[in-house]
Design an enzyme around this catalytic site. Structure first.
Site, PDB file in Angstrom:
ATOM      1  N   ASP A 281       9.195   2.895   1.305  1.00  0.00           N
ATOM      2  CA  ASP A 281       8.013   3.585   1.805  1.00  0.00           C
ATOM      3  C   ASP A 281       7.942   3.350   3.312  1.00  0.00           C
ATOM      4  O   ASP A 281       7.553   2.284   3.775  1.00  0.00           O
ATOM      5  CB  ASP A 281       6.773   3.035   1.102  1.00  0.00           C
ATOM      6  CG  ASP A 281       5.468   3.625   1.632  1.00  0.00           C
ATOM      7  OD1 ASP A 281       5.455   4.165   2.752  1.00  0.00           O
ATOM      8  OD2 ASP A 281       4.446   3.508   0.936  1.00  0.00           O
TER       9      ASP A 281
ATOM     10  N   LYS B  73       2.839  10.290   8.454  1.00  0.00           N
ATOM     11  CA  LYS B  73       2.194   9.817   9.671  1.00  0.00           C
ATOM     12  C   LYS B  73       2.862  10.300  10.958  1.00  0.00           C
ATOM     13  O   LYS B  73       2.653  11.414  11.385  1.00  0.00           O
ATOM     14  CB  LYS B  73       2.050   8.296   9.623  1.00  0.00           C
ATOM     15  CG  LYS B  73       1.026   7.831   8.579  1.00  0.00           C
ATOM     16  CD  LYS B  73       0.652   6.399   8.748  1.00  0.00           C
ATOM     17  CE  LYS B  73      -0.355   5.940   7.689  1.00  0.00           C
ATOM     18  NZ  LYS B  73      -1.679   6.535   7.835  1.00  0.00           N
TER      19      LYS B  73
ATOM     20  N   PHE C 164       0.852  -1.196   0.000  1.00  0.00           N
ATOM     21  CA  PHE C 164       0.000   0.000   0.000  1.00  0.00           C
ATOM     22  C   PHE C 164       0.881   1.237   0.000  1.00  0.00           C
ATOM     23  O   PHE C 164       1.722   1.409   0.881  1.00  0.00           O
ATOM     24  CB  PHE C 164      -0.922   0.019   1.226  1.00  0.00           C
ATOM     25  CG  PHE C 164      -1.875   1.183   1.217  1.00  0.00           C
ATOM     26  CD1 PHE C 164      -3.068   1.103   0.517  1.00  0.00           C
ATOM     27  CD2 PHE C 164      -1.575   2.354   1.883  1.00  0.00           C
ATOM     28  CE1 PHE C 164      -3.959   2.181   0.491  1.00  0.00           C
ATOM     29  CE2 PHE C 164      -2.444   3.433   1.868  1.00  0.00           C
ATOM     30  CZ  PHE C 164      -3.640   3.343   1.167  1.00  0.00           C
TER      31      PHE C 164
END
Length: 392
Positions: A222, A251, A137
């Site tokens: 990532d 985040k 993702f």
């Protein structure tokens, strides 16, 4: 569901239906504890999806953001300001590798920048395709979604602008076969987050680095969820002994304020020329001030210690619904023997804990990095009863 149907009704009338209606309406938070609109308290083991690094209403974060918003709230990219320079320098110092930084507002935007950076490299070198992992993702914008190996959210929005070839995560042989001299870049998560907090086999990421070095493909890590202390290291790739060509962050970096970063190392850091990419809000002074406060107050020793306590406590739970525990640091999944994670999430909320039904058979735990021994022990002690209720 709380006793405030009007709030839920208002949400449903005002918002697009892509989220459904969330089951809990939160009103405030302090530390690792949050309260809903009815005054019910919960220990937060979701952390805003690994975002709330310092928990809720941390005094240092409140002070940094309040001071900055009262000083200079926004400049756009037409002007520079000191907080963005300080933050870029701080990140590069923690990485210990020369590089260049681009600030965005979110994880998908950080990956979009990495995607464009790699595209520029690929076109310059005459390369034609990307490689990414099945069930990976990377975001929901079209570029990031192109690289996302989750068919349920990807397929309805194709065709995509570039050729992306997906391989099983953790299979070094499949990766080696897929990456040739025509490959632009390989996009990988050091641990797959949305797939269920799935760590790689030992040696996999080092093998990915070797494969990319041999073929000239860029390696993009990532770390939207895994960085800023979440796994007990500033950046998860540091524990695996490799350096990517491009790193993406978001985040936990802002501790609740929106910020993303794309960092290019070596030659990858200077691929963009003036005008190639930009962001009006990226590197916003308030978000940068928040990120600096986060970096000042994350205690890696504390994270490692409480992470060991959480994992050991969960692994000691003997229950027919609990198959095992996987993940790294304060980023774990409890793996179930049946696909009832939604019922576990609901039972946990009734018991006063927020957890996340990540996959049908996996429940994600990503508490604030300031979680205490007592709070961990409270979850571990309550977990057998939560599983029993979910089993009924």
């Amino acid at each position: 569901m709380s006793d405030h149907p009007s709030l839920y009704d208002r949400f449903e009338r005002a918002f697009m239906p892509n989220y459904g209606v969330p089951p809990v309406a939160l009103a405030r938070g302090e530390g690792t504890r949050v309260w809903d609109v009815d005054g019910n308290a919960y220990l937060d083991f979701v952390g805003g999806i690994a975002v709330s690094s310092l928990g809720h209403a941390h005094p240092a974060l409140v002070e940094a953001v309040s001071r900055q918003v009262a000083t200079l709230a926004h400049t756009s990219n037409l002007f520079l300001h000191e907080p963005e320079v300080l933050l870029a320098e701080r990140l590069l110092g923690l990485l210990g590798t020369p590089g260049r930084v681009f600030f965005a507002n979110s994880g998908t935007e950080a990956n979009e920048a990495a995607y464009k950076l790699a595209l520029k490299y690929g076109r310059r070198e005459g390369r034609s395709y990307f490689v990414a992992a099945e069930n990976g993702f990377h975001g929901r914008t079209i570029g990031a979604l192109s690289l996302t190996g989750k068919q349920s959210i990807r397929d309805q929005f194709g065709p995509f602008p570039v050729d992306v070839r997906f391989v099983p995560y953790g299979d070094a042989d499949a990766l080696k076969e897929a990456v040739t001299g025509d490959c632009i870049a390989v996009f990988l998560e050091p641990t797959q987050g949305e797939a269920g907090v799935v760590p790689p086999p030992d040696g996999y990421l080092a093998a990915a680095r070797e494969i990319c070095d041999a073929t000239g493909a860029l390696l993009v890590a990532d770390e939207i969820q895994s960085a800023i202390g979440r796994t007990g290291h500033w950046f998860a790739h540091q524990a695996d002994g490799f350096v990517p060509d491009i790193l993406t962050l978001a985040k936990g970096l802002g501790g609740g304020l929106p910020i993303g970063a794309c960092i290019g190392f070596g030659a990858a850091g200077t691929l963009f020329a003036k005008g190639d990419h930009g962001s009006t809000f990226g590197g916003n002074p308030i978000s940068c001030a928040a990120a600096l406060a986060v970096l000042d107050h994350v205690d890696l020793d504390h994270v490692k210690r409480v992470a060991r306590r959480l994992r050991a406590g969960l692994e000691a739970v003997d229950h027919p619904l609990l198959k095992g525990v996987r993940g790294r640091g304060l980023w774990l999944a409890t793996v179930l023997t049946e696909p009832v994670s939604g019922r576990v999430q609901e039972a946990a909320a009734r018991a006063g804990f927020l957890v996340n039904a990540l996959q049908p058979d996996a429940v994600r735990l990503a508490p604030p990095l300031v979680v205490t021994d007592e709070e961990i022990d409270a979850l571990v002690s309550a977990f057998p009863a939560i599983l029993t209720e979910a089993s009924r």
